[in-house]
Design an enzyme around this catalytic site. Structure first.
Site, PDB file in Angstrom:
ATOM      1  N   ASP A  39      41.169  45.391  78.612  1.00  0.00           N
ATOM      2  CA  ASP A  39      40.258  44.976  78.054  1.00  0.00           C
ATOM      3  C   ASP A  39      39.854  45.918  78.753  1.00  0.00           C
ATOM      4  OD1 ASP A  39      38.633  44.748  75.668  1.00  0.00           O
ATOM      5  OD2 ASP A  39      37.267  44.325  77.210  1.00  0.00           O
ATOM      6  N   LYS A  74      39.091  36.084  73.096  1.00  0.00           N
ATOM      7  CA  LYS A  74      38.863  36.298  74.736  1.00  0.00           C
ATOM      8  C   LYS A  74      38.762  36.057  76.051  1.00  0.00           C
ATOM      9  CE  LYS A  74      38.362  41.324  75.013  1.00  0.00           C
ATOM     10  NZ  LYS A  74      38.892  41.973  74.198  1.00  0.00           N
TER      11      LYS A  74
HETATM   12  P1  NDP Z   1      38.510  50.879  80.085  1.00  0.00           P
HETATM   13  O1  NDP Z   1      37.862  49.892  81.325  1.00  0.00           O
HETATM   14  O2  NDP Z   1      39.911  51.584  80.347  1.00  0.00           O
HETATM   15  O3  NDP Z   1      37.454  52.079  80.107  1.00  0.00           O
HETATM   16  C1  NDP Z   1      35.600  51.424  80.161  1.00  0.00           C
HETATM   17  C2  NDP Z   1      35.160  53.060  79.904  1.00  0.00           C
HETATM   18  O4  NDP Z   1      34.022  52.029  79.404  1.00  0.00           O
HETATM   19  C3  NDP Z   1      35.214  53.461  80.567  1.00  0.00           C
HETATM   20  O5  NDP Z   1      34.820  54.859  80.793  1.00  0.00           O
HETATM   21  C4  NDP Z   1      33.505  53.189  81.400  1.00  0.00           C
HETATM   22  O6  NDP Z   1      32.972  53.578  82.193  1.00  0.00           O
HETATM   23  C5  NDP Z   1      32.396  52.884  80.437  1.00  0.00           C
HETATM   24  N1  NDP Z   1      31.884  51.661  80.146  1.00  0.00           N
HETATM   25  C6  NDP Z   1      32.089  50.363  80.288  1.00  0.00           C
HETATM   26  N2  NDP Z   1      31.483  50.266  80.532  1.00  0.00           N
HETATM   27  C7  NDP Z   1      30.044  50.472  80.205  1.00  0.00           C
HETATM   28  C8  NDP Z   1      28.492  49.789  80.443  1.00  0.00           C
HETATM   29  N3  NDP Z   1      28.249  48.838  80.305  1.00  0.00           N
HETATM   30  N4  NDP Z   1      27.657  51.493  80.105  1.00  0.00           N
HETATM   31  C9  NDP Z   1      28.717  52.835  79.851  1.00  0.00           C
HETATM   32  N5  NDP Z   1      30.247  53.154  80.010  1.00  0.00           N
HETATM   33  C10 NDP Z   1      30.538  52.149  80.338  1.00  0.00           C
HETATM   34  O7  NDP Z   1      38.111  49.719  78.811  1.00  0.00           O
HETATM   35  P2  NDP Z   1      38.892  50.767  77.366  1.00  0.00           P
HETATM   36  O8  NDP Z   1      39.644  52.169  77.289  1.00  0.00           O
HETATM   37  O9  NDP Z   1      40.303  49.433  77.036  1.00  0.00           O
HETATM   38  O10 NDP Z   1      37.840  49.697  76.663  1.00  0.00           O
HETATM   39  C11 NDP Z   1      37.136  50.808  76.300  1.00  0.00           C
HETATM   40  C12 NDP Z   1      36.249  49.796  74.845  1.00  0.00           C
HETATM   41  O11 NDP Z   1      37.261  49.657  74.266  1.00  0.00           O
HETATM   42  C13 NDP Z   1      35.812  48.282  75.324  1.00  0.00           C
HETATM   43  O12 NDP Z   1      34.683  48.442  74.079  1.00  0.00           O
HETATM   44  C14 NDP Z   1      37.270  47.654  75.218  1.00  0.00           C
HETATM   45  O13 NDP Z   1      36.357  46.016  74.545  1.00  0.00           O
HETATM   46  C15 NDP Z   1      37.440  48.306  73.169  1.00  0.00           C
HETATM   47  N6  NDP Z   1      39.255  47.649  73.310  1.00  0.00           N
HETATM   48  C16 NDP Z   1      39.756  48.056  74.259  1.00  0.00           C
HETATM   49  C17 NDP Z   1      41.568  47.830  73.622  1.00  0.00           C
HETATM   50  C18 NDP Z   1      42.840  48.371  74.410  1.00  0.00           C
HETATM   51  O14 NDP Z   1      44.402  47.942  74.497  1.00  0.00           O
HETATM   52  N7  NDP Z   1      42.307  48.799  75.892  1.00  0.00           N
HETATM   53  C19 NDP Z   1      42.256  47.642  72.243  1.00  0.00           C
HETATM   54  C20 NDP Z   1      40.114  47.285  71.439  1.00  0.00           C
HETATM   55  C21 NDP Z   1      39.078  47.794  71.612  1.00  0.00           C
HETATM   56  P3  NDP Z   1      32.810  53.089  83.381  1.00  0.00           P
HETATM   57  O15 NDP Z   1      34.100  53.292  84.166  1.00  0.00           O
HETATM   58  O16 NDP Z   1      31.887  54.347  84.836  1.00  0.00           O
HETATM   59  O17 NDP Z   1      32.082  52.005  83.444  1.00  0.00           O
HETATM   60  O1  2IT Z   2      40.193  43.881  71.634  1.00  0.00           O
HETATM   61  C1  2IT Z   2      41.119  44.080  71.804  1.00  0.00           C
HETATM   62  O2  2IT Z   2      41.442  43.729  69.997  1.00  0.00           O
HETATM   63  C2  2IT Z   2      42.094  44.327  72.635  1.00  0.00           C
HETATM   64  N1  2IT Z   2      41.429  44.178  74.184  1.00  0.00           N
HETATM   65  C3  2IT Z   2      43.281  44.291  73.182  1.00  0.00           C
HETATM   66  C4  2IT Z   2      44.069  42.923  72.934  1.00  0.00           C
HETATM   67  C5  2IT Z   2      45.597  42.648  72.844  1.00  0.00           C
HETATM   68  O3  2IT Z   2      45.585  41.501  72.688  1.00  0.00           O
HETATM   69  O4  2IT Z   2      46.240  43.574  72.568  1.00  0.00           O
END
Ligand code: NDP
Ligand code: 2IT
Length: 452
Positions: A171, A131
């Site tokens: 992420d 990460k």
């Molecule tokens: P994005 O940046 O697209 O969206 C994040 C969302 O979560 C936004 O709505 C944001 O709101 C909110 N958020 C972030 N930080 C906070 C906080 N501290 N408090 C409240 N709301 C918060 O990220 P992703 O959708 O990609 O990621 C979301 C989660 O999924 C994370 O935990 C990430 O690690 C996990 N994840 C992502 C993957 C991926 O492929 N993208 C794969 C697997 C897991 P705001 O805009 O107001 O900050």
């Molecule tokens: O938390 C996760 O699994 C991710 N943000 C996706 C990682 C990736 O390499 O696609």
């Protein structure tokens, strides 16, 4: 500071880990959750204990920390800190996302890198765990500022990554725009066009369904979990937190499967649409969040019958299925109590570690079907793995082909959780199942390598 003690119990192990890694609460939390369920397994399989596999797996292979200097639109010099935590490459090149958020620190990236190692193993694909990210805040920055930041970050990072070494992805705060800038700079610096980043645009090596994969995969997992008890997502009321990449496509799949999505949120608060967020309304959310980069409260400009709850999380809204898809530790014991009292049946973590330790314990005690992130959100990195395969083969698979492979991977992860997490009654402890299921492959590879 470093204490290398032989421990045969959880307390001793955690004490040593905390001493070696002070002030890293998220990392302690992630390790504890794994160690708690693994210790009984290690007792039954002393070869792992004797080889000190868990001690080795909790020590990252290496951590790279570097300065990112860049110039903002007003000509000011700005300085951020970035990291790449290369946690474990026992079963494949390092793989994991990059996070841009002001809260980013080593504790958060170590917890994420540690979990990624188990998650990637569960996918069945040859990927190690890593990460990275920066305390850079993309909010309010212009596209040009984002570009200059990404280019500066990659100017340093490029020497540590590669298609057979370490393959970053997105992420929080890192989506298609950021990956494009990062890949453009990587390609330029290395003079090569390889699949060294995933989540790329479709015209330059990206995979169909990667954008949707984490959210879709999470709902596929929830569907598997519900089918295991003779039920399904169809007709269920669903609360979702977040409104980013994971939340939007989790909502899309819930709607497609006939569930009713009641909420979405961001760091400002949550929207509650009692009529349900339909496909058409979700298109509005996509425009707001993916194009306009607006706040979720703007949903009410388009759907005035919905409510906005400022500064609150959606867990007080009654639902049968909960999908926390925002960030770590966004769901606490009090929230868990409310959800259970309101009739919750199942929860699948779209985010990484969104449920805090007390809330997880409460859910399991109350026999809620609880899927931890390392199983439920593995669909994102799984399709990243499929993107790597397509890049290596220099071809692109169809949408149907990738989606079918994603569904099969989620079914296999579910099977693995059931295999290692089923108890004497019908209830499956998915936390235990995912931890043991993810551990074995990595541990066996490490055993085979000898002392490394
Ligand atoms: P994005 O940046 O697209 O969206 C994040 C969302 O979560 C936004 O709505 C944001 O709101 C909110 N958020 C972030 N930080 C906070 C906080 N501290 N408090 C409240 N709301 C918060 O990220 P992703 O959708 O990609 O990621 C979301 C989660 O999924 C994370 O935990 C990430 O690690 C996990 N994840 C992502 C993957 C991926 O492929 N993208 C794969 C697997 C897991 P705001 O805009 O107001 O900050
Ligand atoms: O938390 C996760 O699994 C991710 N943000 C996706 C990682 C990736 O390499 O696609």
């Amino acid at each position: 500071m470093y204490e290398d003690t032989f421990c045969d119990n959880l307390d001793c192990f955690m004490k040593g880990l905390k001493k070696r890694n002070p002030h890293e609460p998220e990392f302690h939390q992630a390790v504890r959750e794994v160690a708690e369920t693994l210790f009984p397994y290690l007792d039954a399989h002393p070869k792992y204990r004797e080889a000190r596999i868990l001690e080795r797996m909790t020590e990252p292979d290496r951590i790279i920390s570097f300065r990112v200097s860049w110039e903002d639109d007003a000509g000011n010099t700005r300085v951020n800190r970035a990291f790449r935590v290369q946690f474990n490459n026992a079963i494949g090149p390092y793989k994991g996302g990059l996070r841009f958020h002001p809260s980013v620190n080593l504790s958060i990236l170590k917890f994420l890198g540690f979990e990624q190692t188990f998650k990637n193993s569960l996918t069945g694909l040859p990927m190690g765990g890593a990460k990275g990210g920066s305390n850079f805040n993309p909010k309010g920055k212009s596209d040009r500022e984002i570009m200059r930041f990404c280019q500066s970050l990659m100017t340093e990072l490029h020497q540590y990554i590669g298609e057979n070494t370490d393959v970053p992805a997105g992420d929080i705060g890192v989506g298609a725009r950021e990956i494009s800038y990062l890949f453009g700079q990587y390609k330029r610096l290395r003079n090569e066009f390889t699949g060294t980043l995933t989540g790329k645009g479709l015209s330059f090596g990206g995979s169909l369904v990667r954008k949707e994969a984490t959210g879709y995969g999470c709902v596929y997992f929830a569907e598997n979990m519900l089918q295991h008890i003779g039920d399904s997502v169809k007709g269920k009321s669903v609360v979702i937190s977040g409104s980013g990449n994971v939340a939007i496509y989790a909502a899309e799949k819930v709607i497609e499967l006939g569930g009713k999505v009641l909420t979405l949120s961001d760091s400002g608060g949550y929207i509650h649409d009692p009529d349900g967020i339909t496909e058409e309304k979700l298109e509005i959310v996509k425009q707001l969040k993916e194009v306009d980069r607006a706040r979720i409260s703007a949903y009410l400009d388009h759907v005035p019958s919905a409510q906005y709850h400022e500064g609150e999380t959606p867990w007080s809204v009654p639902a049968e299925l909960a999908l926390p898809c925002a960030t770590q530790n966004e769901l606490h014991l009090e929230d868990a109590k409310k959800l259970v009292a309101n009739g919750l049946l199942a929860l699948a973590e779209g985010a990484n570690m969104p449920t805090d330790a007390d809330a997880v314990e409460y859910f399991i005690e109350h026999k809620i079907h609880f899927a931890p992130g390392k199983a439920a959100n593995a669909g994102g990195v799984a399709v990243s793995g499929l993107e790597q395969s397509q890049n290596a083969l220099r071809l692109s698979w169809s949408r149907e082909e990738v989606d079918q492979k994603l569904q099969t991977i989620m079914i296999d992860i579910h099977k693995s959780c059931v295999k290692y997490g089923a108890g004497s009654d019908a209830y499956v402890n998915y936390v235990k199942g995912a931890n043991i299921g993810g551990f074995i492959k990595v541990a066996d590879a490490m055993l085979a390598y000898g002392v490394v």
